[in-house]
Structure formats: C-alpha cells, structure tokens
Design a protein around this motif. Structure first.
Motif, PDB file in Angstrom:
ATOM      1  N   PHE A  66       0.616  -0.800  -0.417  1.00  0.00           N
ATOM      2  CA  PHE A  66      -0.204   0.047   0.114  1.00  0.00           C
ATOM      3  C   PHE A  66       0.950   1.227   0.048  1.00  0.00           C
ATOM      4  CE2 PHE A  66       1.146  -0.448   4.483  1.00  0.00           C
ATOM      5  CZ  PHE A  66       1.228   1.141   4.869  1.00  0.00           C
ATOM      6  N   ASP A  67       2.191   1.529   0.486  1.00  0.00           N
ATOM      7  CA  ASP A  67       2.560   2.151   0.725  1.00  0.00           C
ATOM      8  C   ASP A  67       3.863   2.487  -0.609  1.00  0.00           C
ATOM      9  OD1 ASP A  67       4.858   0.167   1.428  1.00  0.00           O
ATOM     10  OD2 ASP A  67       5.248   1.372   3.093  1.00  0.00           O
ATOM     11  N   GLY A  68       4.150   1.440  -1.679  1.00  0.00           N
ATOM     12  CA  GLY A  68       4.654   1.415  -2.584  1.00  0.00           C
ATOM     13  C   GLY A  68       5.385   0.779  -3.214  1.00  0.00           C
ATOM     14  N   ASP A  69       6.295  -0.544  -1.364  1.00  0.00           N
ATOM     15  CA  ASP A  69       7.229  -0.612  -1.413  1.00  0.00           C
ATOM     16  C   ASP A  69       7.289  -2.459  -0.842  1.00  0.00           C
ATOM     17  OD1 ASP A  69       7.573  -1.095   1.126  1.00  0.00           O
ATOM     18  OD2 ASP A  69       8.433   0.882   1.065  1.00  0.00           O
ATOM     19  N   LEU A  70       7.876  -3.057  -0.860  1.00  0.00           N
ATOM     20  CA  LEU A  70       7.418  -4.806  -0.310  1.00  0.00           C
ATOM     21  C   LEU A  70       8.534  -4.962   0.645  1.00  0.00           C
ATOM     22  CD1 LEU A  70       7.236  -6.987  -3.106  1.00  0.00           C
ATOM     23  CD2 LEU A  70       5.524  -6.491  -1.869  1.00  0.00           C
ATOM     24  N   ASN A  71       8.182  -3.366   1.748  1.00  0.00           N
ATOM     25  CA  ASN A  71       9.551  -3.532   2.662  1.00  0.00           C
ATOM     26  C   ASN A  71       8.045  -3.823   4.244  1.00  0.00           C
ATOM     27  OD1 ASN A  71      10.845  -2.716   5.232  1.00  0.00           O
ATOM     28  ND2 ASN A  71      11.331  -0.928   4.565  1.00  0.00           N
ATOM     29  N   GLY A  72       8.223  -5.090   4.922  1.00  0.00           N
ATOM     30  CA  GLY A  72       7.047  -4.949   5.670  1.00  0.00           C
ATOM     31  C   GLY A  72       7.413  -4.505   6.854  1.00  0.00           C
ATOM     32  N   ARG A  73       8.791  -4.081   7.345  1.00  0.00           N
ATOM     33  CA  ARG A  73       9.503  -2.972   8.465  1.00  0.00           C
ATOM     34  C   ARG A  73       9.029  -1.424   8.554  1.00  0.00           C
ATOM     35  NH1 ARG A  73      13.041  -7.139   7.110  1.00  0.00           N
ATOM     36  NH2 ARG A  73      13.532  -8.035   9.102  1.00  0.00           N
ATOM     37  N   ASN A  74       8.490  -0.920   7.204  1.00  0.00           N
ATOM     38  CA  ASN A  74       7.835   0.455   7.438  1.00  0.00           C
ATOM     39  C   ASN A  74       6.911   1.104   6.935  1.00  0.00           C
ATOM     40  OD1 ASN A  74       6.983  -0.070   4.996  1.00  0.00           O
ATOM     41  ND2 ASN A  74       8.761   1.400   3.692  1.00  0.00           N
ATOM     42  N   ASN A  75       5.680  -0.459   7.262  1.00  0.00           N
ATOM     43  CA  ASN A  75       3.885  -0.126   7.541  1.00  0.00           C
ATOM     44  C   ASN A  75       3.605   0.576   8.050  1.00  0.00           C
ATOM     45  OD1 ASN A  75       4.150  -1.060   4.797  1.00  0.00           O
ATOM     46  ND2 ASN A  75       3.908  -3.875   5.885  1.00  0.00           N
ATOM     47  N   TRP A  76       3.977   0.247   9.641  1.00  0.00           N
ATOM     48  CA  TRP A  76       3.117   0.448  10.344  1.00  0.00           C
ATOM     49  C   TRP A  76       3.264   1.827  10.330  1.00  0.00           C
ATOM     50  CZ3 TRP A  76       0.679  -0.235  15.381  1.00  0.00           C
ATOM     51  CH2 TRP A  76       0.808   0.591  16.554  1.00  0.00           C
ATOM     52  N   ASP A  77       4.992   2.807  10.010  1.00  0.00           N
ATOM     53  CA  ASP A  77       5.486   4.297   9.537  1.00  0.00           C
ATOM     54  C   ASP A  77       4.449   5.160   8.632  1.00  0.00           C
ATOM     55  OD1 ASP A  77       6.735   2.053  10.637  1.00  0.00           O
ATOM     56  OD2 ASP A  77       8.396   3.890  10.800  1.00  0.00           O
ATOM     57  N   ASN A  78       3.977   3.926   7.721  1.00  0.00           N
ATOM     58  CA  ASN A  78       3.338   4.467   6.627  1.00  0.00           C
ATOM     59  C   ASN A  78       2.032   4.662   6.491  1.00  0.00           C
ATOM     60  OD1 ASN A  78       5.897   5.605   6.171  1.00  0.00           O
ATOM     61  ND2 ASN A  78       6.266   3.500   4.760  1.00  0.00           N
ATOM     62  N   ALA A  79       1.366   3.452   7.500  1.00  0.00           N
ATOM     63  CA  ALA A  79      -0.133   3.840   7.618  1.00  0.00           C
ATOM     64  C   ALA A  79      -1.188   4.861   7.545  1.00  0.00           C
ATOM     65  CB  ALA A  79      -0.730   3.145   8.793  1.00  0.00           C
ATOM     66  N   GLY A  80      -0.363   5.815   7.759  1.00  0.00           N
ATOM     67  CA  GLY A  80      -1.025   7.476   7.827  1.00  0.00           C
ATOM     68  C   GLY A  80      -0.807   7.952   6.486  1.00  0.00           C
ATOM     69  N   THR A  81       0.101   7.475   5.728  1.00  0.00           N
ATOM     70  CA  THR A  81       0.225   8.184   4.371  1.00  0.00           C
ATOM     71  C   THR A  81       0.242   7.110   3.057  1.00  0.00           C
ATOM     72  OG1 THR A  81       2.733   8.196   4.061  1.00  0.00           O
ATOM     73  CG2 THR A  81       1.545   9.707   5.031  1.00  0.00           C
ATOM     74  N   GLY A  82       0.321   5.908   3.316  1.00  0.00           N
ATOM     75  CA  GLY A  82      -0.003   5.152   2.669  1.00  0.00           C
ATOM     76  C   GLY A  82      -1.366   5.249   2.048  1.00  0.00           C
ATOM     77  N   SER A  83      -1.887   3.858   0.062  1.00  0.00           N
ATOM     78  CA  SER A  83      -3.439   4.255  -0.152  1.00  0.00           C
ATOM     79  C   SER A  83      -3.770   3.180   0.767  1.00  0.00           C
ATOM     80  CB  SER A  83      -2.920   3.606  -1.581  1.00  0.00           C
ATOM     81  OG  SER A  83      -3.984   3.538  -2.167  1.00  0.00           O
ATOM     82  N   MET A  84      -4.777   3.326   0.699  1.00  0.00           N
ATOM     83  CA  MET A  84      -6.007   2.725   1.634  1.00  0.00           C
ATOM     84  C   MET A  84      -7.204   1.966   1.159  1.00  0.00           C
ATOM     85  SD  MET A  84      -5.303   2.188   4.872  1.00  0.00           S
ATOM     86  CE  MET A  84      -3.687   2.193   4.775  1.00  0.00           C
ATOM     87  N   ALA A  85      -6.830   2.163  -0.402  1.00  0.00           N
ATOM     88  CA  ALA A  85      -6.869   1.311  -1.533  1.00  0.00           C
ATOM     89  C   ALA A  85      -7.438  -0.386  -1.036  1.00  0.00           C
ATOM     90  CB  ALA A  85      -6.934   1.440  -2.958  1.00  0.00           C
ATOM     91  N   ALA A  86      -9.137  -0.410  -1.342  1.00  0.00           N
ATOM     92  CA  ALA A  86      -9.213  -2.111  -0.655  1.00  0.00           C
ATOM     93  C   ALA A  86      -8.488  -3.118  -1.392  1.00  0.00           C
ATOM     94  CB  ALA A  86     -10.378  -2.171  -0.541  1.00  0.00           C
ATOM     95  N   HIS A  87      -7.696  -4.281  -1.036  1.00  0.00           N
ATOM     96  CA  HIS A  87      -7.747  -5.383  -1.470  1.00  0.00           C
ATOM     97  C   HIS A  87      -7.701  -6.502  -0.504  1.00  0.00           C
ATOM     98  CE1 HIS A  87      -5.410  -1.999  -4.052  1.00  0.00           C
ATOM     99  NE2 HIS A  87      -4.902  -3.205  -5.061  1.00  0.00           N
ATOM    100  N   ALA A  88      -7.648  -7.901  -1.024  1.00  0.00           N
ATOM    101  CA  ALA A  88      -7.701  -9.187  -0.702  1.00  0.00           C
ATOM    102  C   ALA A  88      -6.854  -9.900  -1.079  1.00  0.00           C
ATOM    103  CB  ALA A  88      -9.091  -9.203   0.135  1.00  0.00           C
TER     104      ALA A  88
END
Length: 343
Positions: A66-88
């Motif tokens: 959602f934040d434009g990368d496949l880094n799992g260690r920055n997802n908490w950090d980027n939750a406020g700015t990344g895309s919230m487009a719904a996927h499953a």
C-alpha cells in the motif's frame, strides 16, 4: 456462374478454417472467477479513538504494498500516508472432489488504545478458508469455512451443508448475502477493530462506525470510517511476482510465512509494548491447540477439513493443483522450528 459457385464454396471453406470455435456453454470457469464468485462480503468494525487509530485508517484493509514498496518493516510508519484502496488476497488449490479457496485480509497495524496487558505489532494478516464441493456445476457448492482470529481457528457451515462436527465442534452458521455488484450470494465474514480477529458474521460485527466491503475487480478507498459500500480487489497469491513468489524476500518476510515487522514509527508507545515479526501469511497460520500443522490451512486444506468436519463420502487428498505443495517440506520444517507468533 460455375466459376462464381466454386469461388463461393472456396470462400466459405476458408472462413470455416479461420473462424473461432464457439465456447461451450459448460466451459469451466477459471480460478480467478471462482475466487471472485465465492469471495466474502466483509464487515470491518472501525475504531477512530486514540492516536494509533489514525482516525480509523488503521482498521481499513489494504494491499501489502500500500505504501509503494514490499518492505514489511515500514508499514506501521506509513499507515497514515499510504493508499487505503481495498485489496484482498486469495489462493485456490484443487483436488478432484473440492476446490479450496483461502482469502487473506491485510492491515498495516494491529493496535490497541490503552496501556494494559496487550501488545501491538506491525502488519496483520488474518482470513478464511472456504471449501467448495465440485458437483459438476460451474462454481460448485459451498460446504464449510474455517476462519483465523489471532492464533485460533473457527469452523462454520452454511445452512443446508452436509458437513457436521469433526474433531472440532462447528462454531456457527456461515451466512450468505446478496451483493449489489453481481448476481451471486456470498458468504459473510467480519473483523473486529484493532486486533482484526476474523469470524463469520455476526460473531464479529460493526459497533458504531464500520465498513462493508464487497468483492470486485476494482479497489475503492473508503470515503470515511463509516462507508457501507466499498469494493475490494482480489489479488492472486500465486500471481507472477505475488506474495508466494516473494516468500523468500527478507524485506517482507522475517521467516517462511511470517511478515517482517519492527518497533519503529511509534508502535507500542503508550501501550503495553510492541512485538516484532508477529503477523502471518496464510502459509504461516496456525492454531496451536488443534491437530493440523502450521500453514496447512492453506497448503494442505484437504487434511485440515477432515479434522474439523465429518464429511459424507470423504474428500480426495490428492491435489491436482497446489503450488504450495512444492514447498511442503520447507513449510513443515519451518513449522517445526519457528517460534510462536502472536497474531
């Protein structure tokens, strides 16, 4: 006249050679169509209180990148700015008797809004397995479901199912609901806010604000934390470059089936704490109190359903399509040696 007649016959013959054959009315549907047909209508409770809620965004489902990368260690950090487009995410494995479809719903945060006795962690992956009996029809018959709520599995059957209690007692009825976006009725699932445990609706339900997600081929972003019609896009776990292909990506996964996550970005601040590497992909899901092994909900679902249900006529245990099975030995070894996770 004779020349024209011969030319007409030749033209007709040439047209017959190049004209595409009509598709049989009974042609089998593809795995993507099958996954879309049975994908859940999904209720998501939303809590907007506390700084870690981000006004409710922390309860929105989204893509792993959602934040434009496949880094799992920055997802908490980027939750406020990344895309919230719904996927499953989904995977389909097959035997001669059944289709097994696993769905993963991903959140960048598993969070709390108090300082007592509960930890937070980066990334959250929970979901559901649906077992579909192949009966000769295009989409088969839904017989049972097993959901993932943290480190516990819960089993359900829809009304009229021939499946009954197995080694585990069935936890409830899997409801079906019509979608405004297609002609099908879909199973209905729900996730709690914050920790995002997943059960059959209404064992979890919306309490105040909440989202209702509908399966689709497009990804919509909720208009607010109280949007009752949001379409989510399905993504194949086995797609080229997809989650399964990324399973050895050390930026995304700390170990086989476990998302990488750290304590940066404020995770754990003002709460009991923040744990690391604590969320799982489907091939890492486990109910430690039950017999099936870690990851087998996704990688060996035929085994899992025979433990959870009594099934008239049984099920085939031989897979005709199962990309997970090529890594079965690695999955079992990882399950034997992996430390417990707290998702």
């Amino acid at each position: 006249m004779r020349i024209n007649r011969f030319l007409g016959v030749a033209v007709l013959a040439a047209a017959l050679l190049v004209a595409p054959a009509p598709t049989p009315a009974s042609a089998a549907v593809g795995r993507a169509e099958l996954a879309l047909r049975w994908a859940p209508i999904h209720y998501q409770d939303v809590d907007a209180t506390g700084t870690h809620a981000l006004g409710g965004r922390s309860d929105y489902i989204t893509a792993v990148d959602f934040d434009g990368d496949l880094n799992g260690r920055n997802n908490w950090d980027n939750a406020g700015t990344g895309s919230m487009a719904a996927h499953a995410y989904y995977s389909v494995v097959e035997t001669s008797t059944h289709w097994y479809i696993t769905y993963l719903f991903f959140h960048p945060r598993d969070w709390v809004d108090h300082p007592f006795f509960e930890t937070e962690h980066e990334n959250d992956g929970e979901g559901v397995l649906l077992a579909i009996q192949r009966d000769g029809s295009d989409y088969g018959v839904l017989r049972g479901a097993v959901t993932v709520a943290h480190s516990d599995f819960y089993s359900y059957t829809p009304a009229g199912s021939t499946w009954t209690n197995g080694r585990e007692t069935i936890d409830g009825t899997l409801q079906l609901q019509s979608s405004p976006h297609d002609v099908f009725t879909h199973p209905v699932t729900a996730q709690e806010s914050k920790g995002h445990g997943l059960k059959a609706y209404p064992q979890y339900n919306i309490d105040g604000d909440g989202l209702v997600y509908y399966p689709s081929t497009v990804a919509e972003t909720p208009s607010s934390g109280n949007d009752r019609d949001v379409r989510y896009k399905l993504v194949d776990i086995f797609a080229a470059g997809g989650l399964w292909a990324q399973r050895a990506n050390a930026s995304l996964f700390a170990s086989l089936g476990t998302f990488a996550g750290d304590t940066t970005g404020g995770c754990g601040s003002g709460t009991w704490g923040c744990s690391t590497n604590s969320a799982n992909a489907p091939w890492g899901w486990d109910d430690g109190n039950d017999l099936p092994g870690r990851g087998e909900l996704a990688s060996d679902p035929a085994k899992l359903v025979t433990e959870y249900f009594t099934i008239p006529g049984g099920v085939s245990r031989s897979y005709t399509y199962n990309p997970y099975s090529g890594a079965a030995a690695a999955l079992k070894e990882a399950a034997r040696t992996a430390p417990p996770t707290v998702d």
